[in-house]
Write an enzyme that holds these catalytic residues in place. Structure first.
Site, mmCIF file in Angstrom:
data_model
loop_
_atom_site.group_PDB
_atom_site.id
_atom_site.type_symbol
_atom_site.label_atom_id
_atom_site.label_comp_id
_atom_site.label_asym_id
_atom_site.label_seq_id
_atom_site.Cartn_x
_atom_site.Cartn_y
_atom_site.Cartn_z
ATOM 1 N N LYS A 1 0.850 -1.191 0.000
ATOM 2 C CA LYS A 1 0.000 0.000 0.000
ATOM 3 C C LYS A 1 0.885 1.241 0.000
ATOM 4 O O LYS A 1 1.934 1.271 0.659
ATOM 5 C CB LYS A 1 -0.873 -0.038 1.260
ATOM 6 C CG LYS A 1 -1.933 1.046 1.356
ATOM 7 C CD LYS A 1 -2.801 0.800 2.595
ATOM 8 C CE LYS A 1 -3.899 1.828 2.769
ATOM 9 N NZ LYS A 1 -4.744 1.552 3.962
ATOM 10 N N SER B 1 -9.646 1.517 2.976
ATOM 11 C CA SER B 1 -8.787 2.254 2.084
ATOM 12 C C SER B 1 -7.730 1.427 1.353
ATOM 13 O O SER B 1 -7.183 1.905 0.353
ATOM 14 C CB SER B 1 -8.082 3.358 2.882
ATOM 15 O OG SER B 1 -7.233 2.793 3.861
ATOM 16 N N SER C 1 -9.724 -0.976 7.128
ATOM 17 C CA SER C 1 -9.201 -0.766 5.775
ATOM 18 C C SER C 1 -8.523 -1.949 5.109
ATOM 19 O O SER C 1 -8.199 -1.871 3.931
ATOM 20 C CB SER C 1 -8.225 0.399 5.773
ATOM 21 O OG SER C 1 -8.941 1.603 5.654
HETATM 22 N N1 GLN Z 1 -12.967 3.801 6.506
HETATM 23 C C1 GLN Z 1 -12.419 4.175 7.772
HETATM 24 C C2 GLN Z 1 -12.037 5.645 7.737
HETATM 25 O O1 GLN Z 1 -12.288 6.229 6.766
HETATM 26 C C3 GLN Z 1 -11.231 3.313 8.094
HETATM 27 C C4 GLN Z 1 -10.026 3.681 7.335
HETATM 28 C C5 GLN Z 1 -8.849 2.843 7.689
HETATM 29 O O2 GLN Z 1 -8.982 1.788 8.306
HETATM 30 N N2 GLN Z 1 -7.689 3.329 7.336
HETATM 31 O O3 GLN Z 1 -11.509 6.177 8.667
#
Ligand code: GLN
Length: 473
Positions: A75, A150, A174
Site C-alpha cells: 500500500k 482504504s 481498511s
Molecule cells: N474507513 C475508515 C475511515 O475512513 C477506516 C479507514 C482505515 O482503516 N484506514 O476512517
C-alpha cells in the site's frame, strides 16, 4: 492466481523461476490495470532485476526462505526507500522516502520481490478508494463497483492475480473491508503485533499494518514474517510471535465461538446475516461449541471512532505544511504559505477529518466529545475481554453489505462511514481480526469475520482455517 505457497512450492521444485512469476504478474497488470487501477507506482524493471537475483541465489543454494522470489505489492502509505510514496495525496506527490518501513524491510530481507505501490483513499481515510487523489480503483469481480478501502489497491492486486500477496493498513477496517469486497483474506493484527515504523500515520493509537492474501495459510505466513517487536516503534509488542502456521494446520475444531447479536441487526443485509448463520451451523457440525455472548456497546463504536480517529489525524497531519515535504504553494508570508499548501495539497475528505478533529479537541468540546469517546473505548474493550471469558473467538459479518457501486456513497459521508461499522470495534479494542471469503451473494464476494483476544492471533488463525474450510463447501 495460485497461492503464495503453491508458487513457493513450484519454485522449490524448479518448475518455475522468480523471473517467470514476476513476468506473469506483470502480464496480469498489463491486461487489467487500465480498467482496475490497482497501482500508483509500478516497478517493472526493478522487480525483474530483483527476480533474477533471487533466481541466482536459489541456484547457488542460498534461498532466503519461503518468500524468496515471490511477487508482492505494498500500500502506498508504507515507506519504501527510494520508491515514490504518496499516501494517494497530492501533498506527497513526489515524495521519495529515505528509508523503508520495518514491515517492508523484513520482507525485502527475505527476498520477496516488490512489484509496485498500491492505490488507497488519501491518507487511508475512506472505505472505497474513491478518495484517492489519483482516481479510484475498481472491483475486479464487477468493475462498476468499488473494491472497498482504504487498502483497495492492495485487495485488487491480490484478487486480480497481479501479485501473490500484499500489505495494507488498518485504522478502522481498511484491510478487512476491501478483502471482503474483493473475495480475498484480510488480517488486521492486534495493536502492537506489527511495527508501525514507516507507516504514514493516520491515527496512531489505532493504526496497524495488515495482510491481503489468497488464503488463510498465506496470511499466517505473511503475518509471521512481519510480526514482532521493533526498537523503532515503542508501541510494538516484544512478546514472542507464536507459530501461526501450526495454528492453521491444527484448525479450530476444539474452540468455542459466539455470534454477537449486535453484529446481526437490521443495518446488516439479510443475505449477509444468512451466510454467517450458515457458516456458524457448519462450524457446530465440525465440533466447535457455540455460546451466547453480547456486546451492548457496539452501537456506539462508530461514533467514538469518528471522534478519536479524526482527533489523532488532525495532529498527525499537521506536519504536512509545504515546508518539509511535497509541493509548496508560496504565499505573502509563512502562514499564507501554510494555508495555500495545505489548501491545495489535501483533498476534501482529509480536510473534513482535520476540521472534525480540531473541533473535538478544542477547549470546551474536549470533555464532551473526545473524553467521552475515550471512555466508550475503554468500556468496549472491557466488554470484549468479558466476552472472551465465555468463548475463544467471535464470528460476525465483516461488512453490512457486499460491494457498493462507484459514486453510490461519495455524496453521503455517513453512508460511507457505515461500511466500517462491524470492523471498527476490533480497532478500538486492539483485537486481532480476519476476514475470510464466504459463499458469494448474487455473484459478489462476502466476508466472514473472526475476532480473537488481544495478541491471540493463533486462536484467530485456527478458527479462520476451519471457517475457510466450511465456507467453501
Ligand atoms: N474507513 C475508515 C475511515 O475512513 C477506516 C479507514 C482505515 O482503516 N484506514 O476512517
Amino acid at each position: 492466481m495460485e497461492s503464495l505457497y503453491t508458487a513457493a512450492d513450484r519454485l522449490e521444485r524448479g518448475e518455475t523461476s522468480s523471473e517467470q512469476l514476476v513476468r506473469e504478474a506483470l502480464d496480469r497488470v498489463a491486461s487489467r490495470e487500465e480498467e482496475l487501477h490497482a497501482f500508483l507506482t509500478l516497478l517493472p524493471e526493478g522487480s525483474l532485476e530483483d527476480a533474477k537475483e533471487s533466481d541466482k541465489r536459489r541456484l547457488g543454494g542460498h534461498r532466503r526462505g519461503l518468500f524468496d522470489g515471490i511477487p508482492w505489492a505494498a500500500k502506498d502509505n508504507l515507506l519504501t526507500e527510494g520508491v515514490r510514496t504518496t499516501a494517494a495525496s497530492k501533498i506527497l506527490g513526489d515524495y521519495l522516502p529515505p528509508y523503508s518501513s520495518t514491515a517492508v524491510r523484513r520482507l525485502d530481507e527475505q527476498g520477496a520481490v516488490l512489484v509496485g505501490k498500491t492505490n488507497l483513499d488519501e491518507f487511508a481515510m475512506g472505505s472505497s478508494t474513491e478518495y484517492s487523489a489519483y482516481g479510484p480503483s475498481r472491483n475486479p469481480v464487477d468493475p462498476s463497483r468499488v473494491p472497498g478501502g482504504s487498502s483497495g489497491g492492495s485487495a485488487v492486486a491480490v484478487a486480480a492475480g497481479m501479485c501473490h500477496f500484499a500489505l495494507g493498513s488498518e485504522t478502522g477496517g481498511s484491510v478487512r473491508q476491501p478483502a471482503a469486497f474483493c473475495g480475498v483474506v484480510g488480517v488486521k493484527p492486534s495493536y502492537g503485533r506489527v511495527s508501525r515504523y514507516g507507516l504514514i500515520a493516520f491515527a496512531s493509537s489505532l493504526d496497524q499494518i495488515g495482510t491481503l492474501t489468497r488464503d488463510v495459510r498465506d496470511a499466517a505466513a505473511v503475518l509471521g514474517a512481519i510480526a514482532g517487536g521493533d526498537p523503532m516503534d515503542q508501541t510494538s509488542a516484544a512478546s514472542p510471535v507464536p507459530d501461526y502456521l501450526a495454528a492453521v494446520a491444527e484448525g479450530g475444531r476444539e474452540l468455542s465461538f459466539g455470534v454477537p447479536p449486535e453484529y446481526m441487526r437490521e443495518g446488516v443485509a439479510p443475505d449477509v446475516r444468512a451466510e454467517v448463520e450458515r457458516v456458524a451451523a457448519a462450524l457446530e457440525r465440525q465440533g466447535m461449541r457455540r455460546r451466547e455472548v453480547t456486546l451492548p456497546h457496539t452501537e456506539y463504536a462508530l461514533d467514538a471512532y469518528y471522534i478519536i480517529a479524526p482527533a489523532e489525524a488532525s495532529s498527525n497531519l499537521s506536519r504536512f505544511d509545504g515546508m518539509r515535504y511535497g509541493p509548496r504553494a508560496e504565499g505573502q508570508d509563512l502562514v499564507e504559505s501554510y494555508h495555500r499548501s495545505r489548501g491545495q495539497g489535501f483533498g476534501p475528505e482529509v480536510k473534513r477529518r482535520i476540521l472534525l478533529g480540531t473541533y473535538v479537541l478544542s477547549a470546551g468540546y474536549y470533555d464532551t466529545y473526545y473524553l467521552q469517546a475515550q471512555r466508550l473505548r475503554t468500556l468496549l474493550r472491557q466488554e470484549f475481554l468479558r466476552a472472551f471469558e465465555q468463548v475463544d473467538v467471535l464470528l460476525t459479518p465483516t461488512t453490512p453489505t457486499t460491494a457498493f457501486r462507484l459514486g453510490e456513497h461519495t455524496q453521503d459521508p455517513l453512508a460511507m462511514y457505515m461500511a466500517d461499522a462491524l470492523t471498527i470495534p476490533a480497532n478500538l479494542a486492539g483485537l486481532p481480526a480476519i476476514s475470510v471469503p464466504g459463499r458469494p451473494i448474487g455473484g459478489l464476494p462476502v466476508g466472514l469475520q473472526v475476532m480473537a483476544p488481544p495478541l491471540r492471533e493463533d486462536l484467530m488463525f485456527a478458527a479462520a482455517a476451519t471457517v475457510e474450510e466450511v465456507a467453501a463447501r
